[in-house]
Design an enzyme around this catalytic site. Structure first.
Site, PDB file in Angstrom:
ATOM      1  N   GLY A  59      -4.714   2.190   9.194  1.00 45.28           N
ATOM      2  CA  GLY A  59      -4.032   2.675   7.842  1.00 45.28           C
ATOM      3  C   GLY A  59      -3.034   1.544   7.753  1.00 45.28           C
ATOM      4  O   GLY A  59      -2.415   0.803   8.313  1.00 45.28           O
ATOM      5  N   CYS A  86      -4.056   1.364  16.188  1.00 45.09           N
ATOM      6  CA  CYS A  86      -2.825   0.467  14.951  1.00 45.09           C
ATOM      7  C   CYS A  86      -1.598   1.653  14.104  1.00 45.09           C
ATOM      8  O   CYS A  86      -1.084   1.572  15.480  1.00 45.09           O
ATOM      9  CB  CYS A  86      -3.542   0.152  14.335  1.00 45.09           C
ATOM     10  SG  CYS A  86      -3.304  -1.304  13.285  1.00 45.09           S
ATOM     11  N   TYR A  87      -2.124   1.868  13.110  1.00 41.55           N
ATOM     12  CA  TYR A  87      -1.336   2.813  12.628  1.00 41.55           C
ATOM     13  C   TYR A  87      -1.018   3.731  13.367  1.00 41.55           C
ATOM     14  O   TYR A  87      -0.036   4.574  12.900  1.00 41.55           O
ATOM     15  CB  TYR A  87      -1.521   3.274  10.773  1.00 41.55           C
ATOM     16  CG  TYR A  87      -0.741   4.209  10.176  1.00 41.55           C
ATOM     17  CD1 TYR A  87       0.554   3.436   9.813  1.00 41.55           C
ATOM     18  CD2 TYR A  87      -0.711   4.997   9.946  1.00 41.55           C
ATOM     19  CE1 TYR A  87       1.343   3.880   9.256  1.00 41.55           C
ATOM     20  CE2 TYR A  87      -0.134   5.878   9.827  1.00 41.55           C
ATOM     21  CZ  TYR A  87       0.791   5.030   9.138  1.00 41.55           C
ATOM     22  OH  TYR A  87       2.291   6.576   8.298  1.00 41.55           O
ATOM     23  N   HIS A 180      -8.144  -2.854  17.151  1.00 42.41           N
ATOM     24  CA  HIS A 180      -9.139  -1.804  16.559  1.00 42.41           C
ATOM     25  C   HIS A 180     -10.352  -1.935  17.821  1.00 42.41           C
ATOM     26  O   HIS A 180     -11.151  -2.681  17.444  1.00 42.41           O
ATOM     27  CB  HIS A 180      -9.788  -2.373  14.913  1.00 42.41           C
ATOM     28  CG  HIS A 180      -8.288  -1.782  14.391  1.00 42.41           C
ATOM     29  ND1 HIS A 180      -8.759  -0.941  13.345  1.00 42.41           N
ATOM     30  CD2 HIS A 180      -7.426  -2.668  13.536  1.00 42.41           C
ATOM     31  CE1 HIS A 180      -7.570  -0.663  13.287  1.00 42.41           C
ATOM     32  NE2 HIS A 180      -6.958  -1.900  12.984  1.00 42.41           N
ATOM     33  N   GLU A 182     -12.603   0.020  17.527  1.00 44.95           N
ATOM     34  CA  GLU A 182     -14.060  -0.073  17.020  1.00 44.95           C
ATOM     35  C   GLU A 182     -15.135  -0.958  16.459  1.00 44.95           C
ATOM     36  O   GLU A 182     -15.985  -0.590  15.934  1.00 44.95           O
ATOM     37  CB  GLU A 182     -13.365   0.972  15.696  1.00 44.95           C
ATOM     38  CG  GLU A 182     -13.180   0.827  14.974  1.00 44.95           C
ATOM     39  CD  GLU A 182     -11.668   1.091  15.106  1.00 44.95           C
ATOM     40  OE1 GLU A 182     -11.592   1.172  16.418  1.00 44.95           O
ATOM     41  OE2 GLU A 182     -10.389   0.868  14.512  1.00 44.95           O
ATOM     42  N   ASP A 237     -34.817   9.730   3.074  1.00 47.95           N
ATOM     43  CA  ASP A 237     -33.296  11.283   3.540  1.00 47.95           C
ATOM     44  C   ASP A 237     -34.357  11.993   2.688  1.00 47.95           C
ATOM     45  O   ASP A 237     -33.758  13.667   3.227  1.00 47.95           O
ATOM     46  CB  ASP A 237     -31.922  10.572   2.762  1.00 47.95           C
ATOM     47  CG  ASP A 237     -30.887   9.150   2.974  1.00 47.95           C
ATOM     48  OD1 ASP A 237     -31.772   9.143   4.298  1.00 47.95           O
ATOM     49  OD2 ASP A 237     -30.304   9.110   2.019  1.00 47.95           O
ATOM     50  N   LYS A 379     -26.901   7.410   8.149  1.00 52.07           N
ATOM     51  CA  LYS A 379     -28.579   6.459   7.744  1.00 52.07           C
ATOM     52  C   LYS A 379     -29.315   6.858   9.189  1.00 52.07           C
ATOM     53  O   LYS A 379     -30.674   7.416   9.182  1.00 52.07           O
ATOM     54  CB  LYS A 379     -28.151   5.640   6.945  1.00 52.07           C
ATOM     55  CG  LYS A 379     -30.336   4.989   6.850  1.00 52.07           C
ATOM     56  CD  LYS A 379     -29.554   5.748   5.325  1.00 52.07           C
ATOM     57  CE  LYS A 379     -31.446   4.956   4.495  1.00 52.07           C
ATOM     58  NZ  LYS A 379     -31.559   5.724   3.126  1.00 52.07           N
TER      59      LYS A 379
END
Ligand code: XMP
Length: 523
Positions: A59, A86-87, A180, A182, A237, A379
């Site tokens: 963040g 991180c944060y 990070h 990710e 969708d 998606k």
């Protein structure tokens, strides 16, 4: 307390730009997770959610600032593993008795960094530090840094700007990293998540087959014996939502397909054939092209076009929906990225570039309740569900098509002649892309007809015909995009084919603009 069918992981969002990527990495591991902004994660919420593990996201704030975001204290006493990023690391250290110092130039790190292991071994790092230099590339983005560990924590990896890059309290199963894992630029980040969820006891029970069964039960429970209306656009969708709902409640579902006369070549026929004939789904084909094209006559301003189409669409949909007796629900193909309540630190509203065509206001206007069976999916997961439901591959892999259709690919005034030319040219272009095996590499490709004629020579005669622009982009989410680098040979061959096969076109341009500064559509 709510009964949950799957093991659930909770991601507490502190406002990082990349929080959604944490969810992506976990879903890839067949782990069910949800992102919730820190403001909504209360003690009661935690008790009800009953996470098997928790992740604190990164963040932009500083824990040294009074009033900065915090998780509820009860998170630390649930007895479940926690990973702070991180944060999320800094907040964990701060809450548990360590020290975080505000940014100083020599400890701030932004971008690529390398962590090296300490002497201690950590199971969530299994598979790391195997390169020849014994270090691991990670992506850092922090100004503040941890300067003293909380009691119980030890250090397992360091980088030049983060002496506590990887830390853990093994007794409590708390893990905290400064980087990070990710993002793409931490190449072995997925392994860290895999190890974390394995030690937390996740079995990877989040599969599309399980999702399909759960979703069907939920739809039956929500809808009971009432009727549902689903607006079909021909896109992935709404198609997947319709087939899933039909599997759950059969004839209680009626689909409405509004044909605004701005669809591609044969598109209306394909949609109607597939849903009505192949799936036996009750379908109203609302051919309202005269209405839409009439209202658009003489309109050339892009925003007026969009608003005209959006308003008519709602009116028409409502007219047909009113004919369906006893309908209480409206089905929508809303996806997870649309429902994540993101944490905004930036304040003011962002500028409107285009008014997107959607039917957001419909349910309230018609007094209908919503059925949104895809609202937990990304998606690519919707595509996986479509495959699970047996939808044809050609349908699932289709490029996105905008609600206002060809209207925004026809800058300036729209005429039936121009639409006819555009449809044929677009079909040749897409055929070329498919023949060269490029369709799946491209996020979106289409032709647009430009509001000008140019002079040409064909045979021995002069021509004065329309010019076309071809567009093809790569993208992950449509928010940013790069133009696709076709070979000159491909472009030349395609231009020749279009001019030979489509009467009314004598010039073809290729659009080399990325987004930003361009947008994907021309209007
Ligand atoms: P732009 O042109 O804004 O497009 O870069 C980004 C993506 O959104 C699609 N698009 C729309 N989709 N209603 C939609 O459903 C709309 O009004 C609309 N306008 C643009 C566009 O095709 C691209 O995928």
């Amino acid at each position: 307390m709510t009964q949950h069918m799957h093991d659930r992981l909770l991601i507490i969002d502190f406002g990082s730009q990349v929080t959604q990527l944490i969810a992506r990495r976990l879903r890839e591991l067949n782990v069910y997770c949800e992102i919730h902004p820190y403001q909504s994660v209360t003690d009661a919420f935690l008790a009800d959610f009953a996470p098997k593990a928790i992740i604190f996201s990164g963040g932009p704030d500083s824990v040294t600032r009074a009033g900065s975001p915090r998780p509820p204290k009860s998170a630390y006493s649930l007895g479940v593993p926690i990973l702070g990023i991180c944060y999320g690391q800094q907040v964990m250290m701060h809450d548990l008795g360590g020290l975080v110092e505000a940014g100083q130039s020599h400890t701030a790190e932004f971008g690529r960094a390398y962590v090296v292991p300490t002497a201690n071994r950590l199971s969530i790092l299994d598979g790391w530090f195997q390169g020849d230099k014994g270090r691991e590339q990670v992506w850092m983005s922090h100004g503040d840094h941890v300067s003293k560990l909380a009691p119980g924590f030890e250090v397992y990896g360091t980088s030049s700007g983060a002496p506590f890059a990887i830390t853990a309290d093994l007794d409590r199963n708390f893990y905290a990293v400064q980087f990070h894992p990710e993002v793409h630029h931490t190449p072995r980040g997925a392994t860290l998540y895999e190890n974390f969820v394995r030690l937390a006891g996740f079995t990877g029970d989040w599969t599309m087959r399980a999702y399909r069964q759960d979703a069907i039960e939920k739809i039956r429970e929500q809808v009971g014996d009432k009727r549902v209306i689903c607006g079909l656009s021909g896109g992935v969708d709404s198609s997947v939502a319709a087939v899933l709902i039909h599997e759950a409640i059969g004839e209680q579902l009626t689909c409405v397909f509004v044909d605004h006369g701005l669809l591609r070549l044969n598109e209306a026929r394909e949609v109607v054939t597939m849903f009505r004939d192949t799936y036996n789904i009750p379908l109203i084909h609302a051919d309202e092209s005269d209405l839409f094209l009439g209202a658009l006559e003489g309109v050339s301003d892009p925003e007026v076009k969009r608003k005209t189409i959006g308003k008519l669409f709602i009116d028409v949909f409502q007219k047909y929906a009113n004919e369906i007796d006893g309908a209480e629900f409206l089905a929508q193909g809303t996806l997870y990225p649309d429902v994540i309540e993101s944490v905004s630190f930036s304040g003011g509203p962002s500028v409107t570039i285009k008014s997107h065509h959607n039917v957001g206001g419909l349910p309230e206007k018609m007094g209908l309740k919503l059925v949104e069976p895809l609202r937990e999916l990304f998606k690519d997961e919707v595509r996986a569900l479509g495959r699970e439901l047996g939808l044809p591959e050609a349908f699932i892999g289709r490029h996105p098509f905008p609600g206002p259709g060809l209207a925004i690919r026809c800058p300036g005034e729209i005429t039936r002649d121009k639409l006819e030319i555009l449809r044929k040219a677009d079909a040749v272009y897409i055929d070329q892309i498919r023949k060269h095996g490029l369709y799946d590499e491209i996020w979106q490709a289409f032709a647009a007809i430009l509001p000008m004629r140019t002079v040409g020579v064909m045979g021995d005669g002069r021509t004065y015909d329309y010019a076309l622009a071809l567009r093809a982009v790569t993208s992950v989410d449509g928010m940013t995009a790069d133009y696709y680098p076709f070979s000159h040979e491909f472009l030349g061959e395609t231009a020749t084919r279009i001019i030979n096969e489509v009467q009314g076109v004598n010039r073809v341009f290729y659009d080399c603009t990325s987004k930003p500064p361009g947008t994907i559509e021309l209007e």
